[in-house]
Design a protein around this motif. Sequence first.
Motif, PDB file in Angstrom:
ATOM      1  N   PHE A 231     -15.280  -1.751  37.921  1.00 19.37           N
ATOM      2  CA  PHE A 231     -13.910  -2.239  37.758  1.00 19.37           C
ATOM      3  C   PHE A 231     -13.226  -2.317  39.105  1.00 19.37           C
ATOM      4  CE2 PHE A 231     -13.357   2.326  37.549  1.00 19.37           C
ATOM      5  CZ  PHE A 231     -12.145   2.571  38.166  1.00 19.37           C
TER       6      PHE A 231
ATOM      7  N   CYS B 118      -9.131  -2.318  40.713  1.00 18.99           N
ATOM      8  CA  CYS B 118      -7.726  -2.146  40.369  1.00 18.99           C
ATOM      9  C   CYS B 118      -6.864  -2.138  41.629  1.00 18.99           C
ATOM     10  CB  CYS B 118      -7.501  -0.892  39.529  1.00 18.99           C
ATOM     11  SG  CYS B 118      -7.788   0.663  40.364  1.00 18.99           S
TER      12      CYS B 118
ATOM     13  N   LYS C  59      -5.653  -2.674  36.559  1.00 15.95           N
ATOM     14  CA  LYS C  59      -6.924  -3.361  36.583  1.00 15.95           C
ATOM     15  C   LYS C  59      -6.722  -4.813  36.994  1.00 15.95           C
ATOM     16  CE  LYS C  59     -10.869  -3.129  33.588  1.00 15.95           C
ATOM     17  NZ  LYS C  59     -11.354  -3.016  32.253  1.00 15.95           N
TER      18      LYS C  59
ATOM     19  N   ASP D 218     -11.715  -8.559  35.864  1.00 11.69           N
ATOM     20  CA  ASP D 218     -12.602  -7.564  35.228  1.00 11.69           C
ATOM     21  C   ASP D 218     -12.648  -7.758  33.741  1.00 11.69           C
ATOM     22  OD1 ASP D 218     -13.415  -6.314  37.513  1.00 11.69           O
ATOM     23  OD2 ASP D 218     -11.784  -4.871  37.516  1.00 11.69           O
TER      24      ASP D 218
END
Length: 186
Positions: free
Chosen positions: A63, A65, A182, A186
Amino acid sequence: NREYQSSYVIKHLIALMHIAGPFFIGRNIMKTNKLFLLWGAILIAMATPLLCAGYLSYQRNHFTCDAHAIIVDEDAIMDIITNYSFDGGSGSYESSGKYIKGTQPALSTSNNVSFNYWYENGKMIMVSNDTNELPKRTEPLLDQMPDFYHLRDRGISIDIVRANAASYYFVYGHTPVFYCTKSRND
């Protein structure tokens, strides 16, 4: 006459078998279908938790962010935008912003850190591979940042707690440090 009766009975038995045959074969097919459906349901029931665990593990390790942080000291402010990217054991941190001390002009800051990470006892351990911090000179507020952000081969242990489907809390020493949203890709 007996021959005629025998052939008559045989013809009727054959006709009866043609009529009743699909009924008996259909029962076997239905038993086979039920058995197939039962085993299929068992396999799906066994695979579902494994697929869910794999998906959650992938999400935990892949991920990106972004966060906006303002760090305030007695007479200085650091206003930065950060980006963390995690990709299966390796990651990167990028930041850019301004450092303002008192009434002095703002000083541009930036930092790029590549790192490796893993989980131990529920915490993420990140160890820096290299850093590229600007400005190169020492500022008191910048010195309060963990060594991970300044020096190579330095580690930091943090909790990354999922706040919701689109964000995380980064917790350092039982204190939430920042809220990281996020990225859209993603």
